[in-house]
Design an enzyme around this catalytic site. Structure first.
Site, PDB file in Angstrom:
ATOM      1  N   MET A 112       0.767  -1.250  -0.030  1.00  0.00           N
ATOM      2  CA  MET A 112      -0.011   0.051  -0.006  1.00  0.00           C
ATOM      3  C   MET A 112       0.881   1.304   0.103  1.00  0.00           C
ATOM      4  SD  MET A 112      -3.216  -1.119  -0.028  1.00  0.00           S
ATOM      5  CE  MET A 112      -2.392  -2.228  -1.243  1.00  0.00           C
ATOM      6  N   HIS A 113       1.648   1.233  -1.233  1.00  0.00           N
ATOM      7  CA  HIS A 113       2.650   2.486  -1.079  1.00  0.00           C
ATOM      8  C   HIS A 113       1.880   4.031  -0.858  1.00  0.00           C
ATOM      9  CE1 HIS A 113       6.061   0.300  -3.029  1.00  0.00           C
ATOM     10  NE2 HIS A 113       5.102  -0.204  -3.811  1.00  0.00           N
ATOM     11  N   ASP A 114       0.727   4.062  -1.536  1.00  0.00           N
ATOM     12  CA  ASP A 114      -0.062   5.478  -1.650  1.00  0.00           C
ATOM     13  C   ASP A 114      -0.816   5.511  -0.519  1.00  0.00           C
ATOM     14  OD1 ASP A 114      -0.099   5.486  -5.276  1.00  0.00           O
ATOM     15  OD2 ASP A 114       1.638   5.787  -3.863  1.00  0.00           O
TER      16      ASP A 114
END
Ligand code: RIB
Ligand code: CA
Length: 315
Positions: free
Chosen positions: A239-241
């Site tokens: 879940m980078h963003d």
């Protein structure tokens, strides 16, 4: 409680979409606009994904077109990361094509006018290449003084994911990264140092699917695409963003330090490298960013699932 005004600039992509879902259902913020940029996939896809997404969820958030290529970087309109996000960016998920129109303003104008309207309270969630933000700063000399905070997913103190020392968002437009990080705007860098640990599980998917709303089902479908991608040897359910949003809305999920950050925008092997003196053992300049170095993963996962699950109150 007054909601914090946010503008999201993104290259929607699968993990961008999950971040947008959380933003749209968070009780803490008011998403004033979404601007699109070339990155994971071409801008013609990222912008359409954004418009389809907000219409699918019945949200009246303005969506604007943005830059189709970088100022100076690695990704052109026809490249990006279709293997990571699927050809059109949403992992093969086909949302109904939106009937509404795009906002008539291009990204940099919408960013500026939204900042003026918010009278210095606007916060930016920047989760793609920084091209639109840089253009807005170059076109509007007073913009930097109108942005309260930039929360960006990008860079890394150690490592990279497109080069040994460069992360995709920053590498994809290194000059934009330099312009934005040197703008003087207060900012928080959420880089690979923490985002690579922000991995969702099949348990999270089941919990989201159990809620049964359009938002939760879409999030579960996106995560299921990531399961297939992982099992095929690709990226995990990272879940980078959404973690960049988490930095703003669940600050206790992260441990941050003040540091000087800049972006290398030249160099054969170093284009797109985020230089940081995090730890300040070798101070390289006045601190201009808060840099996330550690994450409480269970706390983040719980926050993300609970935030998207708030869609139940609207359906
Ligand atoms: O390196 C990860 C970043 O690149 C994320 O924002 C992902 O969506 C891609 O844009
Ligand atoms: Ca992104």
């Amino acid at each position: 409680m007054n909601k914090r005004p946010f503008l999201i600039d993104c290259d929607t992509g699968t993990d961008d979409a999950i971040a947008i879902l959380a933003a749209l259902y968070s009780p803490q913020i008011d998403v004033k606009a979404i601007t699109s940029v070339n990155g994971n996939v071409a801008e013609r896809y990222t912008s359409q994904n954004n418009l389809n997404l907000v219409e699918y969820l019945g949200k009246s958030v303005p969506v604007a077109h943005g830059a189709v290529r970088p100022l100076l970087g690695g990704v052109l309109d026809t490249e990006g990361a279709p293997d990571t996000h699927g050809k059109t960016g949403l992992g093969g998920i086909q949302l109904p094509t939106a009937q509404r129109s795009f906002d008539p303003r291009v990204a940099d104008q919408l960013i500026y006018e939204t900042a003026v309207e918010c009278k210095g309270e606007l916060e930016l969630l920047v989760v793609g290449p920084m091209t639109n933000i840089a253009i807005a700063l170059c076109n509007h000399g007073d913009l930097a003084g109108l942005i309260k905070h930039i929360w960006f997913m990008g860079g890394a103190c150690q490592g990279g994911n497109v080069l040994p020392t460069a992360e995709f968002n920053i590498w994809a437009d290194a000059l934009a990264g330099h312009i934005v990080t040197q703008s003087g705007i207060p900012m928080t860098m959420v880089g690979l140092d923490v985002t690579l640990k922000a991995v969702m599980t099949e348990e999270d998917i089941a919990q989201l699917r159990g809620v049964g709303t359009k938002a939760c089902t879409l999030a579960a479908d996106l995560l299921d695409f990531m399961v297939r991608r992982r099992d095929a040897g690709g990226e995990d359910l990272v879940m980078h963003d959404a973690l960049a949003l988490g930095a703003a809305l669940c600050p206790e999920c992260l441990t941050c330090v003040d540091a000087f950050v800049d972006v290398e925008y030249s160099g054969t092997y170093t284009m797109g490298h985020t230089f940081s003196d995090a730890g300040r053992r070798y101070p390289a300049g006045k601190p201009n960013a808060s840099v996330a170095l550690d994450i409480d993963v269970p706390m983040f996962r719980k926050w993300l699932v609970e935030t998207i699950s708030r869609s139940k109150a609207e359906e």
